[in-house]
Motif scaffolding. Structure first.
Motif, mmCIF file in Angstrom:
data_model
loop_
_atom_site.group_PDB
_atom_site.id
_atom_site.type_symbol
_atom_site.label_atom_id
_atom_site.label_comp_id
_atom_site.label_asym_id
_atom_site.label_seq_id
_atom_site.Cartn_x
_atom_site.Cartn_y
_atom_site.Cartn_z
ATOM 1 N N ALA A 140 47.054 -12.220 1.842
ATOM 2 C CA ALA A 140 46.483 -12.290 3.198
ATOM 3 C C ALA A 140 45.079 -11.709 3.255
ATOM 4 O O ALA A 140 44.311 -11.998 4.163
ATOM 5 C CB ALA A 140 47.390 -11.551 4.182
ATOM 6 N N ASN A 141 44.748 -10.898 2.268
ATOM 7 C CA ASN A 141 43.452 -10.222 2.275
ATOM 8 C C ASN A 141 42.431 -11.050 1.499
ATOM 9 O O ASN A 141 42.142 -10.778 0.344
ATOM 10 C CB ASN A 141 43.586 -8.825 1.660
ATOM 11 C CG ASN A 141 42.316 -8.015 1.776
ATOM 12 O OD1 ASN A 141 41.438 -8.347 2.571
ATOM 13 N ND2 ASN A 141 42.197 -6.973 0.984
ATOM 14 N N THR A 142 41.876 -12.069 2.139
ATOM 15 C CA THR A 142 40.930 -12.952 1.451
ATOM 16 C C THR A 142 39.477 -12.680 1.835
ATOM 17 O O THR A 142 38.570 -12.919 1.062
ATOM 18 C CB THR A 142 41.243 -14.427 1.762
ATOM 19 O OG1 THR A 142 41.204 -14.616 3.190
ATOM 20 C CG2 THR A 142 42.597 -14.817 1.228
ATOM 21 N N GLN A 143 39.243 -12.176 3.038
ATOM 22 C CA GLN A 143 37.878 -12.023 3.534
ATOM 23 C C GLN A 143 37.252 -10.676 3.208
ATOM 24 O O GLN A 143 36.042 -10.536 3.224
ATOM 25 C CB GLN A 143 37.848 -12.244 5.059
ATOM 26 C CG GLN A 143 38.192 -13.658 5.469
ATOM 27 C CD GLN A 143 37.291 -14.699 4.821
ATOM 28 O OE1 GLN A 143 36.070 -14.564 4.819
ATOM 29 N NE2 GLN A 143 37.885 -15.729 4.249
ATOM 30 N N ASN A 144 38.069 -9.663 2.954
ATOM 31 C CA ASN A 144 37.506 -8.338 2.732
ATOM 32 C C ASN A 144 38.082 -7.719 1.465
ATOM 33 O O ASN A 144 38.849 -6.773 1.502
ATOM 34 C CB ASN A 144 37.769 -7.427 3.940
ATOM 35 C CG ASN A 144 37.009 -6.125 3.826
ATOM 36 O OD1 ASN A 144 35.949 -6.065 3.218
ATOM 37 N ND2 ASN A 144 37.564 -5.081 4.384
ATOM 38 N N HIS A 163 33.834 -16.034 -1.476
ATOM 39 C CA HIS A 163 34.121 -14.973 -0.504
ATOM 40 C C HIS A 163 32.889 -14.676 0.355
ATOM 41 O O HIS A 163 32.569 -13.521 0.637
ATOM 42 C CB HIS A 163 34.601 -13.721 -1.228
ATOM 43 C CG HIS A 163 35.872 -13.930 -1.986
ATOM 44 N ND1 HIS A 163 37.114 -13.859 -1.385
ATOM 45 C CD2 HIS A 163 36.087 -14.272 -3.280
ATOM 46 C CE1 HIS A 163 38.039 -14.136 -2.295
ATOM 47 N NE2 HIS A 163 37.447 -14.389 -3.436
ATOM 48 N N GLY A 164 32.199 -15.748 0.765
ATOM 49 C CA GLY A 164 31.104 -15.601 1.716
ATOM 50 C C GLY A 164 29.760 -15.278 1.112
ATOM 51 O O GLY A 164 28.836 -14.882 1.834
ATOM 52 N N PHE A 165 29.596 -15.453 -0.194
ATOM 53 C CA PHE A 165 28.308 -15.204 -0.844
ATOM 54 C C PHE A 165 27.705 -16.527 -1.307
ATOM 55 O O PHE A 165 28.425 -17.458 -1.651
ATOM 56 C CB PHE A 165 28.478 -14.256 -2.032
ATOM 57 C CG PHE A 165 28.676 -12.818 -1.628
ATOM 58 C CD1 PHE A 165 27.665 -11.881 -1.781
ATOM 59 C CD2 PHE A 165 29.894 -12.402 -1.086
ATOM 60 C CE1 PHE A 165 27.853 -10.560 -1.404
ATOM 61 C CE2 PHE A 165 30.095 -11.087 -0.699
ATOM 62 C CZ PHE A 165 29.071 -10.160 -0.862
#
Length: 262
Positions: free
Chosen positions: A148-152, A207-209
């Motif tokens: 569940a921890n994919t964004q941080n 992951h947002g980079f």
């Protein structure tokens, strides 16, 4: 006058192998005997329950720990201990999510079938590692392994002097400096690590980079604006202006379009 030289033997690593497949345990025993003279095998276990008993009875320095077993996981086993006084090398079949978690956390893992050279390298690292450092990495892994921890994600960054544990959202951008990478974070910290930028690109790109330039990897959440002048650049939350290559410009603008449409 005689000079006496005292020979000091290096301390052996008391090692336990925990895996529910007998042939894997046999292979690891053989490899440790052949390639890892510093590892003294003091026990084996074929399940989580048996592993817990073996650890309590044998008090090991090192565990080779399978992730998935018939009666639970390696993480279930670790939950049985209030204090982890041993190092761990995880053994796993290929699972993308788990492997990504290991890479973020800088925790050693070996893929089945186990490569003897990689095993020897991992044992050597375990032998040299300070327990306090390992526990930091294990803490990061316990968070990163959660699907569940994919964004941080938490990322462990090792330098010659320190071990840093950062949330990915705290990283503003990564900059290449030959064989080094300079990581800049929200607390204005500048961390210089002896890894090339490509490694962080591969780790963080999902992951947002975004790689805006061959020398720059940016966190999209920290972009304040895109400036079109002089070929294009992004201004980050720390007010640093970073060039955008012509190759990356179209993809970056397309990303912005997608974000505004949501």
């Amino acid at each position: 006058m005689f000079t006496f030289i005292k020979k000091i033997k290096s301390r052996m690593l008391r090692t336990i192998i925990i895996d529910d497949e007998a042939h894997i345990r046999d292979t690891l025993v053989s490899m440790l005997n052949d390639y890892c003279p510093q590892a003294k095998i003091v026990g084996e276990a074929n399940s989580v329950a048996a592993g817990i008993l073996a650890i309590r009875n044998k008090i090991p320095d090192l565990i080779l720990l399978d992730i998935k077993m018939d009666d639970g996981t390696g993480f279930d086993l670790l939950q049985a201990f209030d204090t982890i006084n041993f190092k761990i090398i995880f053994i796993t079949a290929y699972e993308k999510h788990a492997i990504e978690a290991f890479k973020f956390s800088a925790v050693d893992y070996l893929l089945k079938p186990v490569n003897p050279e990689k095993l020897a390298e991992a044992v050597l690292r375990a032998e040299k590692m300070v327990q306090k450092t390992f526990l930091k990495q294990l803490d990061a892994l316990s968070e990163n392994i959660n699907p569940a921890n994919t964004q941080n994600k938490k990322i462990v960054i090792k330098t010659s002097d320190n071990i840093y544990l950062l949330n990915t959202r705290e990283i503003i951008h990564c900059e290449s400096d030959d064989c080094y990478t300079i990581i800049k974070s929200v607390n204005e910290e500048k961390i210089v690590v002896s890894k090339v930028l490509k490694e962080y690109d591969e780790l963080l790109s999902n992951h947002g980079f975004f790689r805006v330039h061959r020398s720059h990897l940016v966190n999209l959440q920290h972009i304040k604006r895109f400036e079109k002048q002089e070929g294009g650049s992004v201004v980050m939350s720390n007010n640093q202006k970073i060039p955008v290559s012509s190759r990356a410009r179209a993809r970056l603008l397309e990303l912005f379009e997608r974000i505004t449409e949501q």
